[in-house]
Design a protein around this motif. Sequence first.
Motif, PDB file in Angstrom:
ATOM      1  N   PRO A 156       0.826  -1.215   0.000  1.00  0.00           N
ATOM      2  CA  PRO A 156       0.000   0.000   0.000  1.00  0.00           C
ATOM      3  C   PRO A 156       0.859   1.264   0.000  1.00  0.00           C
ATOM      4  N   VAL A 157       0.425   2.291  -0.708  1.00  0.00           N
ATOM      5  CA  VAL A 157       1.099   3.579  -0.679  1.00  0.00           C
ATOM      6  C   VAL A 157       0.659   4.283   0.605  1.00  0.00           C
ATOM      7  N   LYS A 158       1.608   4.562   1.485  1.00  0.00           N
ATOM      8  CA  LYS A 158       1.283   5.048   2.818  1.00  0.00           C
ATOM      9  C   LYS A 158       0.496   6.351   2.794  1.00  0.00           C
ATOM     10  N   ALA A 159       0.918   7.304   1.973  1.00  0.00           N
ATOM     11  CA  ALA A 159       0.241   8.607   1.941  1.00  0.00           C
ATOM     12  C   ALA A 159      -1.197   8.469   1.457  1.00  0.00           C
ATOM     13  N   ALA A 160      -1.400   7.634   0.436  1.00  0.00           N
ATOM     14  CA  ALA A 160      -2.754   7.424  -0.075  1.00  0.00           C
ATOM     15  C   ALA A 160      -3.624   6.753   0.977  1.00  0.00           C
ATOM     16  N   LYS A 161      -3.043   5.821   1.709  1.00  0.00           N
ATOM     17  CA  LYS A 161      -3.790   5.118   2.760  1.00  0.00           C
ATOM     18  C   LYS A 161      -4.229   6.092   3.855  1.00  0.00           C
ATOM     19  N   VAL A 162      -3.340   6.992   4.237  1.00  0.00           N
ATOM     20  CA  VAL A 162      -3.687   7.982   5.262  1.00  0.00           C
ATOM     21  C   VAL A 162      -4.807   8.900   4.756  1.00  0.00           C
ATOM     22  N   THR A 163      -4.718   9.322   3.514  1.00  0.00           N
ATOM     23  CA  THR A 163      -5.755  10.179   2.935  1.00  0.00           C
ATOM     24  C   THR A 163      -7.116   9.505   3.000  1.00  0.00           C
ATOM     25  N   LEU A 164      -7.158   8.246   2.615  1.00  0.00           N
ATOM     26  CA  LEU A 164      -8.429   7.509   2.632  1.00  0.00           C
ATOM     27  C   LEU A 164      -8.935   7.312   4.054  1.00  0.00           C
ATOM     28  N   GLU A 165      -8.025   7.084   4.993  1.00  0.00           N
ATOM     29  CA  GLU A 165      -8.431   6.948   6.402  1.00  0.00           C
ATOM     30  C   GLU A 165      -9.035   8.254   6.914  1.00  0.00           C
ATOM     31  N   ILE A 166      -8.465   9.363   6.512  1.00  0.00           N
ATOM     32  CA  ILE A 166      -8.989  10.679   6.930  1.00  0.00           C
ATOM     33  C   ILE A 166     -10.389  10.898   6.358  1.00  0.00           C
ATOM     34  N   VAL A 167     -10.569  10.579   5.079  1.00  0.00           N
ATOM     35  CA  VAL A 167     -11.886  10.748   4.450  1.00  0.00           C
ATOM     36  C   VAL A 167     -12.918   9.876   5.146  1.00  0.00           C
ATOM     37  N   ASP A 168     -12.558   8.638   5.435  1.00  0.00           N
ATOM     38  CA  ASP A 168     -13.506   7.734   6.083  1.00  0.00           C
ATOM     39  C   ASP A 168     -13.822   8.191   7.502  1.00  0.00           C
ATOM     40  N   THR A 169     -12.832   8.735   8.197  1.00  0.00           N
ATOM     41  CA  THR A 169     -13.063   9.255   9.545  1.00  0.00           C
ATOM     42  C   THR A 169     -14.008  10.444   9.510  1.00  0.00           C
ATOM     43  N   LEU A 170     -13.834  11.317   8.544  1.00  0.00           N
ATOM     44  CA  LEU A 170     -14.742  12.462   8.387  1.00  0.00           C
ATOM     45  C   LEU A 170     -16.165  11.990   8.093  1.00  0.00           C
TER      46      LEU A 170
ATOM     47  N   LEU B 162      -5.469  17.283   4.902  1.00  0.00           N
ATOM     48  CA  LEU B 162      -6.719  18.029   4.849  1.00  0.00           C
ATOM     49  C   LEU B 162      -6.621  19.221   3.899  1.00  0.00           C
ATOM     50  N   GLN B 163      -5.495  19.909   3.948  1.00  0.00           N
ATOM     51  CA  GLN B 163      -5.292  21.057   3.064  1.00  0.00           C
ATOM     52  C   GLN B 163      -5.313  20.633   1.597  1.00  0.00           C
ATOM     53  N   THR B 164      -4.666  19.507   1.316  1.00  0.00           N
ATOM     54  CA  THR B 164      -4.635  19.011  -0.060  1.00  0.00           C
ATOM     55  C   THR B 164      -6.040  18.625  -0.528  1.00  0.00           C
ATOM     56  N   LEU B 165      -6.766  17.911   0.320  1.00  0.00           N
ATOM     57  CA  LEU B 165      -8.121  17.489  -0.031  1.00  0.00           C
ATOM     58  C   LEU B 165      -9.049  18.691  -0.225  1.00  0.00           C
ATOM     59  N   GLU B 166      -8.878  19.718   0.598  1.00  0.00           N
ATOM     60  CA  GLU B 166      -9.708  20.917   0.443  1.00  0.00           C
ATOM     61  C   GLU B 166      -9.347  21.648  -0.848  1.00  0.00           C
TER      62      GLU B 166
ATOM     63  N   GLN C 247      -6.296  12.615  16.641  1.00  0.00           N
ATOM     64  CA  GLN C 247      -6.467  11.764  17.817  1.00  0.00           C
ATOM     65  C   GLN C 247      -7.149  10.447  17.438  1.00  0.00           C
ATOM     66  N   GLN C 248      -8.147  10.544  16.584  1.00  0.00           N
ATOM     67  CA  GLN C 248      -8.889   9.356  16.159  1.00  0.00           C
ATOM     68  C   GLN C 248      -7.986   8.370  15.422  1.00  0.00           C
ATOM     69  N   LEU C 249      -7.084   8.890  14.597  1.00  0.00           N
ATOM     70  CA  LEU C 249      -6.217   8.040  13.774  1.00  0.00           C
ATOM     71  C   LEU C 249      -4.843   7.803  14.395  1.00  0.00           C
ATOM     72  N   ASP C 250      -4.580   8.481  15.515  1.00  0.00           N
ATOM     73  CA  ASP C 250      -3.272   8.396  16.160  1.00  0.00           C
ATOM     74  C   ASP C 250      -2.155   8.783  15.181  1.00  0.00           C
ATOM     75  N   LYS C 251      -2.372   9.934  14.514  1.00  0.00           N
ATOM     76  CA  LYS C 251      -1.400  10.464  13.561  1.00  0.00           C
ATOM     77  C   LYS C 251      -0.960  11.854  14.022  1.00  0.00           C
ATOM     78  N   PRO C 252       0.223  12.299  13.627  1.00  0.00           N
ATOM     79  CA  PRO C 252       0.661  13.651  13.971  1.00  0.00           C
ATOM     80  C   PRO C 252      -0.297  14.695  13.395  1.00  0.00           C
ATOM     81  N   THR C 253      -0.550  15.729  14.177  1.00  0.00           N
ATOM     82  CA  THR C 253      -1.457  16.793  13.731  1.00  0.00           C
ATOM     83  C   THR C 253      -0.976  17.425  12.434  1.00  0.00           C
ATOM     84  N   SER C 254       0.345  17.615  12.324  1.00  0.00           N
ATOM     85  CA  SER C 254       0.900  18.250  11.113  1.00  0.00           C
ATOM     86  C   SER C 254       0.631  17.394   9.872  1.00  0.00           C
ATOM     87  N   THR C 255       0.720  16.070  10.012  1.00  0.00           N
ATOM     88  CA  THR C 255       0.456  15.165   8.880  1.00  0.00           C
ATOM     89  C   THR C 255      -1.001  15.256   8.455  1.00  0.00           C
ATOM     90  N   VAL C 256      -1.894  15.202   9.441  1.00  0.00           N
ATOM     91  CA  VAL C 256      -3.325  15.281   9.151  1.00  0.00           C
ATOM     92  C   VAL C 256      -3.665  16.618   8.494  1.00  0.00           C
TER      93      VAL C 256
END
Length: 252
Positions: A6-20, A46-50, A33-42
């Motif tokens: 799996p491509v890690k960045a793509a996986k994180v993006t999809l996890e963020i979308v599903d969490t939203l 989010l900025q890219t998706l927006e 907090q929900q994903l246990d990821k650094p705030t800066s990464t999230v």
Amino acid sequence: MTSTVPVKAAKVTLEIVDTLRQLNGAGVSEIAQQLDKPTSTVYDHLQTLEREEYLVKEGDKYYISTRFLQLGNQARSRKKVFEISRPEVDELAEKTGEHANLMIEEHGLGVFLYKARGSDAVQLDTHAGMRVPLQTTALGKTIMAFRSRSEVEGVLDQHGLPKVTENTISDPDELFNRLDQIRERGYAYDDEERVNGMRCVAAPITNDDGRAIAAVSISGPKSRMQEERFTNEIPERILRCANVIEVNLTYS
């Protein structure tokens, strides 16, 4: 060479979308907090998706944008069974006054492809694109009943048998016994197995090999799904509807 990693960045993006989706909107810290990821990464995701218009921001919260509707509608339109079934499902809802539903199986889960609401239908959480464990609904059970045992076992290995209400099937032996009954009868019942107070009747839409490619159902409150209506009238309507869809699929 094809990679299965799996491509890690793509996986994180999809996890963020599903969490939203699950939270119906959230801020950066809550998602982190929900994903246990650094705030800066999230925040970067989010900025890219927006920026790409897949999210909208209202105040401090991000929400899934309507751009996903375009993707969902395109995916749904690829399903021939959707286009052919839609008028039949609409007619079911109109004639019964209840919810009429169309479901397919995807990745071992039941996916509501379409829902029509009759004049007397109660409020439900179901919507197009909603995914549920197959054994929790009459739709899902009738799909499994007209699939091979190995396919059903694969679903159980992947998703288990999560219990949603007191009546949800959570034992494999009970499930396979129930699937045998459904195959013999030709349709499935749901007696408060996903939603308390609701009953449902579903029939499979099968291909030339007798394999279920989808299912249609009518669902309504237990108070209206009683006796003759529940055991004869609704099943007869469902079976006729499924048959019409199958014929139209064959000759369209």
